[in-house]
Every structure is written in C-alpha cells, then in structure tokens.
Write a protein that holds these residues in place. Structure first.
Motif, PDB file in Angstrom:
ATOM      1  N   SER A  74      31.165-148.287 -83.568  1.00  0.00           N
ATOM      2  CA  SER A  74      30.571-149.253 -82.641  1.00  0.00           C
ATOM      3  C   SER A  74      31.651-150.155 -82.045  1.00  0.00           C
ATOM      4  O   SER A  74      31.649-150.421 -80.841  1.00  0.00           O
ATOM      5  CB  SER A  74      29.490-150.076 -83.321  1.00  0.00           C
ATOM      6  OG  SER A  74      30.042-150.892 -84.324  1.00  0.00           O
ATOM      7  N   GLN A  75      32.592-150.587 -82.879  1.00  0.00           N
ATOM      8  CA  GLN A  75      33.703-151.405 -82.381  1.00  0.00           C
ATOM      9  C   GLN A  75      34.617-150.560 -81.491  1.00  0.00           C
ATOM     10  O   GLN A  75      35.067-151.006 -80.439  1.00  0.00           O
ATOM     11  CB  GLN A  75      34.503-151.985 -83.551  1.00  0.00           C
ATOM     12  CG  GLN A  75      35.665-152.851 -83.134  1.00  0.00           C
ATOM     13  CD  GLN A  75      35.234-154.087 -82.375  1.00  0.00           C
ATOM     14  OE1 GLN A  75      34.235-154.706 -82.710  1.00  0.00           O
ATOM     15  NE2 GLN A  75      35.975-154.449 -81.342  1.00  0.00           N
ATOM     16  N   ARG A  77      33.856-147.887 -79.672  1.00  0.00           N
ATOM     17  CA  ARG A  77      33.230-147.601 -78.371  1.00  0.00           C
ATOM     18  C   ARG A  77      33.387-148.772 -77.424  1.00  0.00           C
ATOM     19  O   ARG A  77      33.639-148.591 -76.234  1.00  0.00           O
ATOM     20  CB  ARG A  77      31.750-147.271 -78.559  1.00  0.00           C
ATOM     21  CG  ARG A  77      31.509-145.874 -79.017  1.00  0.00           C
ATOM     22  CD  ARG A  77      30.029-145.569 -79.083  1.00  0.00           C
ATOM     23  NE  ARG A  77      29.800-144.250 -79.612  1.00  0.00           N
ATOM     24  CZ  ARG A  77      28.778-143.916 -80.362  1.00  0.00           C
ATOM     25  NH1 ARG A  77      27.856-144.805 -80.667  1.00  0.00           N
ATOM     26  NH2 ARG A  77      28.647-142.690 -80.808  1.00  0.00           N
ATOM     27  N   HIS A  78      33.217-149.967 -77.948  1.00  0.00           N
ATOM     28  CA  HIS A  78      33.391-151.156 -77.116  1.00  0.00           C
ATOM     29  C   HIS A  78      34.825-151.227 -76.604  1.00  0.00           C
ATOM     30  O   HIS A  78      35.067-151.441 -75.402  1.00  0.00           O
ATOM     31  CB  HIS A  78      33.030-152.411 -77.905  1.00  0.00           C
ATOM     32  CG  HIS A  78      33.275-153.669 -77.130  1.00  0.00           C
ATOM     33  ND1 HIS A  78      34.462-154.369 -77.226  1.00  0.00           N
ATOM     34  CD2 HIS A  78      32.518-154.322 -76.226  1.00  0.00           C
ATOM     35  CE1 HIS A  78      34.407-155.415 -76.428  1.00  0.00           C
ATOM     36  NE2 HIS A  78      33.248-155.414 -75.810  1.00  0.00           N
ATOM     37  N   ASP A  79      35.784-151.051 -77.507  1.00  0.00           N
ATOM     38  CA  ASP A  79      37.191-151.116 -77.107  1.00  0.00           C
ATOM     39  C   ASP A  79      37.530-150.012 -76.116  1.00  0.00           C
ATOM     40  O   ASP A  79      38.303-150.220 -75.187  1.00  0.00           O
ATOM     41  CB  ASP A  79      38.092-151.008 -78.340  1.00  0.00           C
ATOM     42  CG  ASP A  79      37.944-152.195 -79.272  1.00  0.00           C
ATOM     43  OD1 ASP A  79      37.372-153.227 -78.854  1.00  0.00           O
ATOM     44  OD2 ASP A  79      38.387-152.091 -80.437  1.00  0.00           O
ATOM     45  N   LYS A  80      36.960-148.822 -76.315  1.00  0.00           N
ATOM     46  CA  LYS A  80      37.236-147.699 -75.423  1.00  0.00           C
ATOM     47  C   LYS A  80      36.683-147.959 -74.026  1.00  0.00           C
ATOM     48  O   LYS A  80      37.331-147.668 -73.028  1.00  0.00           O
ATOM     49  CB  LYS A  80      36.633-146.419 -76.003  1.00  0.00           C
ATOM     50  CG  LYS A  80      37.009-145.179 -75.243  1.00  0.00           C
ATOM     51  CD  LYS A  80      36.651-143.939 -76.026  1.00  0.00           C
ATOM     52  CE  LYS A  80      35.453-143.294 -75.444  1.00  0.00           C
ATOM     53  NZ  LYS A  80      35.130-142.004 -76.026  1.00  0.00           N
ATOM     54  N   HIS A  81      35.493-148.547 -73.961  1.00  0.00           N
ATOM     55  CA  HIS A  81      34.894-148.882 -72.669  1.00  0.00           C
ATOM     56  C   HIS A  81      35.792-149.864 -71.909  1.00  0.00           C
ATOM     57  O   HIS A  81      36.036-149.692 -70.705  1.00  0.00           O
ATOM     58  CB  HIS A  81      33.497-149.471 -72.889  1.00  0.00           C
ATOM     59  CG  HIS A  81      32.798-149.844 -71.631  1.00  0.00           C
ATOM     60  ND1 HIS A  81      32.329-148.907 -70.740  1.00  0.00           N
ATOM     61  CD2 HIS A  81      32.497-151.061 -71.102  1.00  0.00           C
ATOM     62  CE1 HIS A  81      31.764-149.527 -69.721  1.00  0.00           C
ATOM     63  NE2 HIS A  81      31.851-150.836 -69.919  1.00  0.00           N
ATOM     64  N   VAL A  82      36.299-150.866 -72.611  1.00  0.00           N
ATOM     65  CA  VAL A  82      37.200-151.842 -71.999  1.00  0.00           C
ATOM     66  C   VAL A  82      38.490-151.154 -71.559  1.00  0.00           C
ATOM     67  O   VAL A  82      39.008-151.413 -70.463  1.00  0.00           O
ATOM     68  CB  VAL A  82      37.489-152.993 -72.988  1.00  0.00           C
ATOM     69  CG1 VAL A  82      38.601-153.897 -72.494  1.00  0.00           C
ATOM     70  CG2 VAL A  82      36.223-153.797 -73.244  1.00  0.00           C
ATOM     71  N   LYS A  85      37.961-149.067 -68.338  1.00  0.00           N
ATOM     72  CA  LYS A  85      37.896-149.949 -67.168  1.00  0.00           C
ATOM     73  C   LYS A  85      39.290-150.445 -66.778  1.00  0.00           C
ATOM     74  O   LYS A  85      39.624-150.504 -65.601  1.00  0.00           O
ATOM     75  CB  LYS A  85      36.965-151.125 -67.434  1.00  0.00           C
ATOM     76  CG  LYS A  85      35.507-150.776 -67.312  1.00  0.00           C
ATOM     77  CD  LYS A  85      34.707-152.051 -67.193  1.00  0.00           C
ATOM     78  CE  LYS A  85      33.271-151.716 -66.981  1.00  0.00           C
ATOM     79  NZ  LYS A  85      32.887-151.744 -65.589  1.00  0.00           N
TER      80      LYS A  85
END
Length: 132
Positions: A74-75, A77-82, A85
C-alpha cells in the motif's frame, strides 16, 4: 445458525448447522502475492525482513509476512504513483528544452524508467486478467 439445504434425489431435507457464527463464513479479502512485485528491488528485502521478524508455526509466520506485505504494497503503490507523475512531468519538461547531448541522455533515462513502470503495471493487469 440452522438452515435447510436443497435436495433433489431424496425425500429427506439435509440440515446445515453452523456453530461458529457468521463472522467465519464471509471472508471479504485474502492475500495473494502479485508476480509484478518481483520486479521491485525492495520486495525481496521486505520479505526477508518480515520473515526474520516473524515467529511461531509456519501458518502464523506466513500470516505475519502476508500482513506485512499488504502494508508494504500500500505504501509502495502510493510512492510509485508519485514517482510516475514525477517522471511524466520531467519528461514533459525535458522535451520542451533545446536538445543537447546531456538533455537527450536524460530523456532516454526518463523514458526507460517510465516504460519499466508501465511494464510492471501491464504484468499486474495480466495476472489479474488470468491470461494464458
């Protein structure tokens, strides 16, 4: 909980008696390891760390590792999304600059990193779609 089950061949109606309550019947989610995680450098280190931290029987240790991986992903995925971008914005900014050797090198690096992230995403969705 007592319920009457359907019958087709017999004149007897089977009964289903559940003594553990309804909470054990409905599992909303269970852990599944995603093959796309193997493409991440930190996955192996995380599994090793979680395995070393866990103790007890094998099922208990596996549950501990899976719970830890759920938190990790979960952490992650958030970092990967950032990160995706940021790579897209960097690529857009570099494409607007006059092409020099160092700029072209940075563009190639950004495109390679972005393509690697897209490949990971494609592997994830292939596994989800259960394609052969």
């Amino acid at each position: 909980m007592l319920s009457h089950m359907t019958h087709s061949f017999s004149d007897h109606c089977p009964l289903l008696l559940i003594t553990g309550g309804l909470s054990n019947l409905h599992r909303r989610w269970h852990f599944r390891f995603e093959s796309a995680w193997l493409m991440e450098d930190s996955c192996e280190k995380e599994v090793q760390s979680l395995r070393e931290q866990s103790s007890g029987s094998v099922p208990v240790r596996l549950r501990g590792v899976s719970n830890g991986l759920v938190h990790w992903i979960s952490q992650f995925r958030h970092d990967k999304h950032v990160s995706i971008k940021a790579l897209q914005q960097k690529l857009e900014a570099l494409c607007g600059v006059d092409p020099a050797d160092d700029i072209l090198g940075e563009i190639v690096e950004a495109k390679l990193a972005l393509n690697m992230e897209y490949d990971k995403s494609e592997l994830y969705w292939e596994q989800r779609a259960r394609k052969n």
